[in-house]
Design an enzyme around this catalytic site. Structure first.
Site, PDB file in Angstrom:
ATOM      1  N   LYS A  19      42.332 -35.514 -39.438  1.00 34.95           N
ATOM      2  CA  LYS A  19      42.944 -36.257 -38.318  1.00 34.95           C
ATOM      3  C   LYS A  19      42.646 -37.746 -38.485  1.00 34.95           C
ATOM      4  CE  LYS A  19      41.154 -35.510 -34.017  1.00 34.95           C
ATOM      5  NZ  LYS A  19      41.039 -34.975 -32.632  1.00 34.95           N
ATOM      6  N   ASN A  46      40.714 -25.158 -25.675  1.00 32.17           N
ATOM      7  CA  ASN A  46      40.564 -26.584 -25.937  1.00 32.17           C
ATOM      8  C   ASN A  46      39.631 -27.181 -24.888  1.00 32.17           C
ATOM      9  OD1 ASN A  46      40.760 -29.184 -26.835  1.00 32.17           O
ATOM     10  ND2 ASN A  46      42.999 -29.241 -26.881  1.00 32.17           N
ATOM     11  N   GLU A  48      39.035 -30.214 -39.527  1.00 28.28           N
ATOM     12  CA  GLU A  48      40.351 -30.832 -39.339  1.00 28.28           C
ATOM     13  C   GLU A  48      40.514 -32.151 -40.093  1.00 28.28           C
ATOM     14  OE1 GLU A  48      42.631 -30.182 -35.668  1.00 28.28           O
ATOM     15  OE2 GLU A  48      42.034 -32.236 -35.169  1.00 28.28           O
ATOM     16  N   LYS A  74      48.668 -28.189 -37.563  1.00 28.52           N
ATOM     17  CA  LYS A  74      48.321 -28.667 -36.214  1.00 28.52           C
ATOM     18  C   LYS A  74      49.467 -29.517 -35.710  1.00 28.52           C
ATOM     19  CE  LYS A  74      44.689 -28.314 -33.714  1.00 28.52           C
ATOM     20  NZ  LYS A  74      43.894 -29.430 -33.469  1.00 28.52           N
ATOM     21  N   GLU A 122      46.492 -21.784 -28.020  1.00 27.91           N
ATOM     22  CA  GLU A 122      45.536 -22.678 -27.358  1.00 27.91           C
ATOM     23  C   GLU A 122      45.743 -22.731 -25.850  1.00 27.91           C
ATOM     24  OE1 GLU A 122      44.864 -26.636 -29.092  1.00 27.91           O
ATOM     25  OE2 GLU A 122      45.354 -27.486 -27.137  1.00 27.91           O
ATOM     26  N   GLU A 149      37.585 -25.322 -29.327  1.00 23.99           N
ATOM     27  CA  GLU A 149      38.190 -26.487 -29.974  1.00 23.99           C
ATOM     28  C   GLU A 149      37.809 -27.795 -29.268  1.00 23.99           C
ATOM     29  OE1 GLU A 149      42.489 -24.079 -30.341  1.00 23.99           O
ATOM     30  OE2 GLU A 149      42.390 -26.110 -29.569  1.00 23.99           O
ATOM     31  N   SER A 150      37.549 -28.799 -30.048  1.00 17.81           N
ATOM     32  CA  SER A 150      37.369 -30.194 -29.608  1.00 17.81           C
ATOM     33  C   SER A 150      35.989 -30.514 -29.031  1.00 17.81           C
ATOM     34  CB  SER A 150      38.405 -30.605 -28.547  1.00 17.81           C
ATOM     35  OG  SER A 150      39.700 -30.286 -28.947  1.00 17.81           O
TER      36      SER A 150
END
Ligand SMILES: O=P(O)(O)OC[C@@H](O)[C@@H](O)c1c[nH]c2ccccc12
Length: 261
Positions: free
Chosen positions: A56, A186, A54, A116, A165, A216-217
């Site tokens: 970000k 997530n 990603e 995103k 998500e 994710e994350s």
């Protein structure tokens, strides 16, 4: 109002303003509208690493992550590292991103690109296509089942992949439908910012096998990947761990080398 409700309220205003300035007919005239898209879901199915990297700059939970990079270098770096796809934050107010970042990433690499964004309107899906995305994100926490159906079917009609998500069982049950390609769990609660990989492990058993599973994350080491793979995860969305370094592409290269060892 929690932070997610605040983001969505701001987003609704922003989208109304954008719509008034740029009619959909103009978006449809973008040369990128004719570009054949690349499927992230297919890339993930055929990959040993499954990394989605990603771009970000900042986030509401961490404030500044990195403000001194340019999108072009990051996109090229990720592509050279051999990631499966790139995620580009386009929200300005909370994440410091823009549609221009998406366009620059598109011009800099051939990776499938994920827009995103907090999508609450079909107009944003047309924007995603017009600025070079291959994939859109839909967040179950901010959409009704009907909206998920309408938006995902619209995205499919534009040949975009859909990543849906979720963060809990209720969101998952509400969302499962054939117009989705990938189901993302997530690990970060978007309301409290708490992160736990257990969320991915817990929900994995109730995600139907026809969807590519993405975690994710909060993924910051190879151990996390090795831990999640046995639960059926084929995709791993990583932002901060790469973006906090001076050279995200180089960090991704090292990371992928280690996975494949
Ligand atoms: O930086 P991290 O912890 O590796 O997380 C990346 C990505 O999962 C995260 O940015 C994200 C997941 N879902 C979102 C929805 C909106 C904005 C951001 C996100």
């Amino acid at each position: 109002m929690d932070i997610l409700e605040k983001i969505v309220a701001d987003k609704r205003k922003e989208v109304e303003l954008r719509k008034a300035l740029i009619p959909t007919s103009q978006l449809e005239q973008s040369v990128l509208f004719e570009r054949p898209t690349v499927s992230l879901a297919n890339n993930l199915r055929n990959s040993a690493s499954g990394i989605i990297a990603e771009h970000k700059r900042r986030s509401p939970s961490k404030s500044i992550i990195n403000n001194s990079l340019n999108v072009q270098d990051v996109a090229k770096g990720y592509e050279d590292a051999g990631v499966c796809g790139m995620s580009v934050l386009t929200d300005g107010k909370y994440f410091g991103g823009s549609l221009d970042d998406l366009l620059t990433a598109r011009a800099s690499c051939n990776l499938p690109l994920l827009r995103k964004e907090f999508i609450i309107d079909e107009y944003q899906i047309l924007e995603a296509k017009a600025y070079g995305a291959d994939v859109i994100l839909l967040i179950a926490a901010i959409l009704t089942r009907n909206e998920i159906k309408q938006f995902s079917e619209f995205a499919k009609s534009l040949h975009l992949d859909v990543l849906l998500e979720v963060h809990n069982e209720e969101e998952l049950h509400k969302s499962v439908m054939p117009s989705l390609d990938m189901l993302g769990v997530n690990n970060r609660n978007l309301k409290t910012f708490e992160v736990s990989l257990e969320t991915s492990k817990l929900l994995s058993t109730i995600i139907p096998d026809d969807f590519v599973k993405v975690s994710e994350s909060g993924i910051s080491n190879i151990k996390a990947i090795k831990e999640l793979q046995p639960y059926g995860y084929q995709g791993f969305l990583i932002g901060e761990n790469f973006m906090k370094t001076d050279n995200p592409g180089e960090s991704a290269t090292q990371f992928i080398k280690e996975i494949e060892l």
